[in-house]
Design a protein around this motif. Structure first.
Motif, mmCIF file in Angstrom:
data_model
loop_
_atom_site.group_PDB
_atom_site.id
_atom_site.type_symbol
_atom_site.label_atom_id
_atom_site.label_comp_id
_atom_site.label_asym_id
_atom_site.label_seq_id
_atom_site.Cartn_x
_atom_site.Cartn_y
_atom_site.Cartn_z
ATOM 1 N N GLU A 1 45.734 -3.739 -22.851
ATOM 2 C CA GLU A 1 46.033 -2.667 -23.791
ATOM 3 C C GLU A 1 47.308 -1.950 -23.361
ATOM 4 O OE1 GLU A 1 42.530 -0.246 -23.944
ATOM 5 O OE2 GLU A 1 41.364 -1.823 -24.923
ATOM 6 N N PRO A 2 47.998 -1.281 -24.305
ATOM 7 C CA PRO A 2 49.184 -0.523 -23.917
ATOM 8 C C PRO A 2 48.832 0.405 -22.747
ATOM 9 C CG PRO A 2 48.974 -0.548 -26.295
ATOM 10 C CD PRO A 2 47.708 -1.167 -25.737
ATOM 11 N N GLY A 3 49.708 0.426 -21.748
ATOM 12 C CA GLY A 3 49.459 1.227 -20.562
ATOM 13 C C GLY A 3 48.968 0.406 -19.378
ATOM 14 N N ASP A 4 48.425 -0.796 -19.644
ATOM 15 C CA ASP A 4 48.040 -1.675 -18.534
ATOM 16 C C ASP A 4 49.295 -2.086 -17.765
ATOM 17 O OD1 ASP A 4 45.257 -1.759 -18.846
ATOM 18 O OD2 ASP A 4 45.353 -3.397 -20.299
ATOM 19 N N PRO A 5 49.183 -2.256 -16.445
ATOM 20 C CA PRO A 5 50.374 -2.567 -15.631
ATOM 21 C C PRO A 5 51.168 -3.793 -16.085
ATOM 22 C CG PRO A 5 48.505 -2.059 -14.217
ATOM 23 C CD PRO A 5 47.986 -2.111 -15.627
ATOM 24 N N ASP A 6 50.520 -4.844 -16.568
ATOM 25 C CA ASP A 6 51.231 -6.062 -16.969
ATOM 26 C C ASP A 6 51.608 -6.101 -18.449
ATOM 27 O OD1 ASP A 6 51.198 -7.175 -14.435
ATOM 28 O OD2 ASP A 6 49.270 -8.172 -14.752
ATOM 29 N N TYR A 7 51.263 -5.073 -19.195
ATOM 30 C CA TYR A 7 51.471 -5.063 -20.643
ATOM 31 C C TYR A 7 52.943 -5.297 -21.003
ATOM 32 C CZ TYR A 7 51.052 -3.658 -25.536
ATOM 33 O OH TYR A 7 51.064 -3.643 -26.903
ATOM 34 N N ASP A 8 53.846 -4.533 -20.403
ATOM 35 C CA ASP A 8 55.274 -4.639 -20.751
ATOM 36 C C ASP A 8 55.852 -6.004 -20.392
ATOM 37 O OD1 ASP A 8 55.322 -2.095 -21.833
ATOM 38 O OD2 ASP A 8 55.948 -1.146 -19.964
ATOM 39 N N ARG A 9 55.300 -6.637 -19.392
ATOM 40 C CA ARG A 9 55.782 -7.956 -18.992
ATOM 41 C C ARG A 9 55.471 -9.009 -20.058
ATOM 42 N NH1 ARG A 9 52.886 -10.743 -14.145
ATOM 43 N NH2 ARG A 9 52.401 -12.507 -15.464
ATOM 44 N N TRP A 10 54.306 -8.911 -20.708
ATOM 45 C CA TRP A 10 53.867 -9.911 -21.681
ATOM 46 C C TRP A 10 54.286 -9.596 -23.118
ATOM 47 C CZ3 TRP A 10 52.486 -14.376 -19.907
ATOM 48 C CH2 TRP A 10 51.917 -14.474 -18.640
ATOM 49 N N LEU A 11 54.582 -8.347 -23.416
ATOM 50 C CA LEU A 11 54.894 -7.941 -24.789
ATOM 51 C C LEU A 11 56.034 -8.740 -25.429
ATOM 52 C CD1 LEU A 11 54.250 -6.085 -27.154
ATOM 53 C CD2 LEU A 11 55.797 -4.391 -26.141
ATOM 54 N N PRO A 12 57.175 -8.964 -24.740
ATOM 55 C CA PRO A 12 58.281 -9.678 -25.402
ATOM 56 C C PRO A 12 57.949 -11.092 -25.877
ATOM 57 C CG PRO A 12 59.052 -8.600 -23.407
ATOM 58 C CD PRO A 12 57.549 -8.497 -23.415
ATOM 59 N N GLU A 13 57.034 -11.780 -25.231
ATOM 60 C CA GLU A 13 56.727 -13.141 -25.664
ATOM 61 C C GLU A 13 55.467 -13.237 -26.519
ATOM 62 O OE1 GLU A 13 54.931 -15.803 -22.436
ATOM 63 O OE2 GLU A 13 56.269 -14.459 -21.361
ATOM 64 N N SER A 14 54.930 -12.098 -26.914
ATOM 65 C CA SER A 14 53.709 -12.108 -27.715
ATOM 66 C C SER A 14 54.002 -12.433 -29.178
ATOM 67 C CB SER A 14 53.000 -10.764 -27.609
ATOM 68 O OG SER A 14 53.769 -9.742 -28.201
ATOM 69 N N LEU A 15 53.006 -13.005 -29.831
ATOM 70 C CA LEU A 15 53.081 -13.330 -31.259
ATOM 71 C C LEU A 15 51.909 -12.667 -31.960
ATOM 72 C CD1 LEU A 15 53.596 -17.187 -30.941
ATOM 73 C CD2 LEU A 15 55.353 -15.511 -31.497
ATOM 74 N N THR A 16 52.134 -12.219 -33.183
ATOM 75 C CA THR A 16 51.015 -11.712 -33.971
ATOM 76 C C THR A 16 50.165 -12.901 -34.399
ATOM 77 O OG1 THR A 16 52.151 -11.876 -36.094
ATOM 78 C CG2 THR A 16 52.408 -9.798 -34.861
#
Length: 94
Positions: free
Chosen positions: A33-48
């Motif tokens: 979820e937003p705020g988790d330590p690894d969230y920002d690392r995975w966000l750029p390669e995420s797909l809806t």
């Protein structure tokens, strides 16, 4: 496996679980979820989920030629195996 971004912002991140000796136990998804330590690392390669569905449709539509090649290769390999079996049977009979 892809990183999937759900409508509420949660990321589903693929994880592989292995035993201590390195054997594969399972493939699974972990929700971040937003705020988790690894969230920002995975966000750029995420797909809806919609983007992932579109990719699947495009891949399947563009896959026809590859599938034909594979089926032709598999048919040739099966014929080769059958021919080798037949030679083995003939040699046993003589």
């Amino acid at each position: 496996m892809y990183v999937i971004r759900l409508a509420d912002g949660t990321l589903r991140v693929p994880r592989t679980l292995t035993s201590e000796d390195g054997r594969l136990i399972a493939n699974a998804y972990v929700d971040l979820e937003p705020g988790d330590p690894d969230y920002d690392r995975w966000l750029p390669e995420s797909l809806t989920e919609e983007e992932l569905a579109e990719r699947r449709v495009r891949w399947q539509a563009g896959n026809d030629e590859l599938e034909r090649e594979f089926l032709a290769y598999r048919a040739g390999a099966e014929r080769s195996v059958e021919a080798e079996r037949q030679v083995g049977v003939e040699q046993e009979e003589t």
